[in-house]
Scaffold this motif. Structure first.
Motif, mmCIF file in Angstrom:
data_model
loop_
_atom_site.group_PDB
_atom_site.id
_atom_site.type_symbol
_atom_site.label_atom_id
_atom_site.label_comp_id
_atom_site.label_asym_id
_atom_site.label_seq_id
_atom_site.Cartn_x
_atom_site.Cartn_y
_atom_site.Cartn_z
ATOM 1 N N VAL A 57 -14.486 -11.766 -75.736
ATOM 2 C CA VAL A 57 -15.251 -12.525 -77.154
ATOM 3 C C VAL A 57 -16.630 -13.380 -75.967
ATOM 4 O O VAL A 57 -16.696 -13.422 -75.139
ATOM 5 N N ASP A 58 -17.608 -12.567 -76.604
ATOM 6 C CA ASP A 58 -19.075 -12.884 -76.307
ATOM 7 C C ASP A 58 -19.851 -14.322 -76.520
ATOM 8 O O ASP A 58 -20.272 -14.293 -78.113
ATOM 9 N N LYS A 59 -20.183 -15.392 -76.114
ATOM 10 C CA LYS A 59 -20.859 -16.773 -77.022
ATOM 11 C C LYS A 59 -20.110 -17.379 -78.532
ATOM 12 O O LYS A 59 -21.216 -16.917 -78.930
ATOM 13 N N ALA A 60 -18.987 -16.917 -78.763
ATOM 14 C CA ALA A 60 -18.005 -17.278 -79.633
ATOM 15 C C ALA A 60 -19.330 -18.378 -80.345
ATOM 16 O O ALA A 60 -18.422 -19.156 -80.094
ATOM 17 N N SER A 61 -19.405 -18.504 -81.281
ATOM 18 C CA SER A 61 -19.088 -19.758 -82.561
ATOM 19 C C SER A 61 -19.596 -19.670 -83.594
ATOM 20 O O SER A 61 -19.382 -18.889 -84.271
ATOM 21 N N ARG A 71 -20.042 -21.438 -78.728
ATOM 22 C CA ARG A 71 -20.431 -20.439 -77.631
ATOM 23 C C ARG A 71 -19.290 -20.159 -76.363
ATOM 24 O O ARG A 71 -19.397 -20.744 -75.584
ATOM 25 N N VAL A 72 -18.394 -19.558 -77.506
ATOM 26 C CA VAL A 72 -16.793 -19.725 -76.596
ATOM 27 C C VAL A 72 -17.111 -17.790 -75.684
ATOM 28 O O VAL A 72 -16.831 -17.109 -76.481
ATOM 29 N N SER A 73 -17.382 -18.536 -73.764
ATOM 30 C CA SER A 73 -16.647 -16.821 -73.752
ATOM 31 C C SER A 73 -15.587 -16.829 -72.804
ATOM 32 O O SER A 73 -15.114 -17.528 -72.626
#
Lengths: 282, 263
Positions: B4-8, B24-26
């Motif tokens: 998961v890359d910088k998920a908003s 921005r969850v990584s």
């Protein structure tokens, strides 16, 4: 081991046990059938008393015995150049033909309306327009367009039964939980598999309820249509008998209709129990 | 590996204003890892899972599984729901075999694999029962078997034991550890129970709300010692476990206070 001692003290013989449950509300669980049977007996008795005592003119209210004799003679000799079975089967053929057409059209249209904004928009207009109308209001139009034969009656019945089935199927689709759909999609379902294995079975209880309502609507429409334009059929039989002031035959006709409609409703309930045993369980 | 890359994620509130649900969850879930997401309600952990499952598109950022972008639900990511979404008109075995049916596996083979999976979760005797005849814990076990049936790369579990009583819940945790160690699947597991999170995971992420983000990460070893010694009570009462439990509790609580103060 004090627990065991306490248990032994508490042990009682089966006959002493008072089984309890939560205090209820409403009619509870005990059967209402005996009350209903008693009511039916009282009504019959009142009818018999009123007719024997000539409380109302005999023309208006035949005695139960006369009605029974009329039923026997209808069964043995028929009425108006047709046997009882011909009258009943003419009516049954009409309602069953119309039911099959309404079901095969109504279910896909309803499912489609539940799934597509376009289908919903397109079909809503005609259905919402004609569905609240009493079918007898447009029967004359059917007769002008399609003639006095079977076509006009079956079309009328189909229209009357189509709307409740389509509306129920649409409501059925809407009641499918998003979780169930997501579960199927995350198991790799295609659109078609999702429809066949999840949406359609989920909508089935509502579709069956809609069909039951449709059959009820169908019976009232059928009899009314036969009163106006038919040479055979149980509605025609009632109409014809009333023109000769044969009140006992009118009673017989009403009884036959009641038996048929009850049998249909009972059949639908059996079908429901067989097809959707999970209803209310989930 | 799921990445998961910088998920908003922004949702629309009722008045139309965007609400920041995920910030921005990584995150990386290596093969064979058991990642647990812990947090209070509203911290975005379910949002994150829904995005991983493909039920929810991201506002920005990306999710990839073994290098392939996630854009919609698919059989390579099995999902176990909080409330089991079993189909009541199918038997337990048919429910388990549903994914195999979708994949075009034949009836006999489906049945065989479904019974194997039911054995894995200890329900082989219930293959022909209706789902509504089973208890809550048993239904969740069917849900796990069903999610495993298409042999997914990862198992996504959204508070699967949240509705169970605490005794059933502990039994289910041990069963899940067995399933995990036997199948070697990656698992992403959501919970709001600190003890459950510490007991199950090889990796722990702690999330906090408004906006949903990861505030702490831990590597854990308790699940491995349980898998080795089979003594859940010893694990959960060990000094290391108790100490970490209190540390995590402090983070969750502190965070809750700060979260409210920020509003």
């Amino acid at each position: 081991m004090t627990d065991l001692a306490t248990n032994a003290e508490l042990e009682t013989s089966a006959s002493d046990i008072r089984v309890v449950k939560m205090r209820g509300f409403g009619i509870g669980e005990r059967s209402t059938v005996p009350i209903s049977l008693a009511t039916a007996a009282v009504i019959l008795l009142a009818w018999w008393a009123a007719s024997e005592a000539r409380l109302v003119p005999h023309l208006f209210l035949p005695t139960p015995v006369e009605v029974f004799n009329a039923a026997v003679s209808f069964y043995q000799d028929g009425y108006a150049n047709a046997s009882m079975w011909e009258h009943v089967s003419a009516s049954l053929a009409r309602i069953l033909t119309a039911a099959v057409i309404a079901f095969t059209l109504g279910v896909p249209v309803g499912l489609f309306m539940g799934l597509s904004r376009w289908a919903k928009g397109v079909f809503d207009t005609p259905i919402e327009f004609y569905w609240p109308l009493p079918p007898l209001a447009y029967l004359p139009l059917m007769i002008i367009w399609l003639g006095i034969g079977e076509a006009s009656k079956i079309t009328l019945l189909t229209m009357a039964m189509f709307a409740p089935i389509a509306i129920a199927a649409q409501a059925g689709v809407r009641s499918v939980s998003l979780e169930r759909v997501n579960a199927a999609l995350s198991l790799g379902a295609t659109r078609f598999q999702l429809m066949r294995d999840v949406v359609l079975p989920s909508a089935l209880p509502e579709i069956l309820t809609g069909t039951r309502i449709a059959l009820g609507v169908g019976w009232s429409t059928l009899v009314a249509a036969e009163l106006i334009a038919a040479t055979q059929g149980i509605g025609h039989f009632v109409m014809s008998a009333s023109q000769f002031l044969a009140t006992d035959y009118v009673f017989v006709g009403i009884g036959v209709i009641a038996v048929c409609a009850f049998a249909f409703s009972f059949g639908m309930r059996l079908l429901e129990r067989w097809l959707v045993p999970w209803k209310g369980q989930s | 590996m799921l990445r998961v890359d910088k998920a908003s994620v922004y949702f629309a509130a009722r008045d139309g204003r965007p609400v920041h649900a995920l910030d921005r969850v990584s995150l990386e879930i290596p093969d064979g890892a058991f990642v647990v997401a812990l947090g209070t309600s509203g911290c975005g952990k379910s949002t994150l899972l829904n995005a991983m499952a493909g039920f929810l598109p991201l506002s920005s950022g990306s999710i990839t599984l073994n290098g392939h972008a996630v854009d919609g639900p698919g059989a390579e990511r099995g999902v176990v729901f909080q409330k089991d979404a079993l189909l009541p008109w199918k038997t337990v075995a048919e429910n388990v075999a549903l994914g195999l049916k979708f994949a075009g596996v034949g009836r006999k083979e489906r049945r065989k694999r479904a019974v194997e999976l039911l054995r894995l979760v200890g329900l082989q005797e219930f293959a022909n029962s209706a789902p509504y005849e089973l208890s809550g814990g048993m239904r969740q076990r069917v849900g796990i078997a069903r999610a495993l049936a298409p042999d997914p790369a990862i198992l996504l579990m959204d508070e699967p034991f949240g509705a169970l009583d605490s005794m059933t819940r502990e039994a289910m945790q041990e069963l899940l550890v067995d399933v995990w160690s036997r199948t070697g699947k990656q698992i992403f597991f959501i919970t709001h129970s600190i003890e459950e999170a510490l007991f199950l995971g090889t990796h722990l992420i702690v999330m906090s709300p408004r906006p949903g983000r990861i505030v702490a990460r831990f590597d854990l070893d308790f699940v491995r010692s349980f898998a080795r010694d089979r003594d859940a009570r010893a694990v959960k009462t060990s000094p290391e476990f108790v100490e970490l439990r209190e540390r995590v509790r402090a983070i969750v609580h502190q965070d809750e206070v700060y979260g409210r103060a920020a509003e």
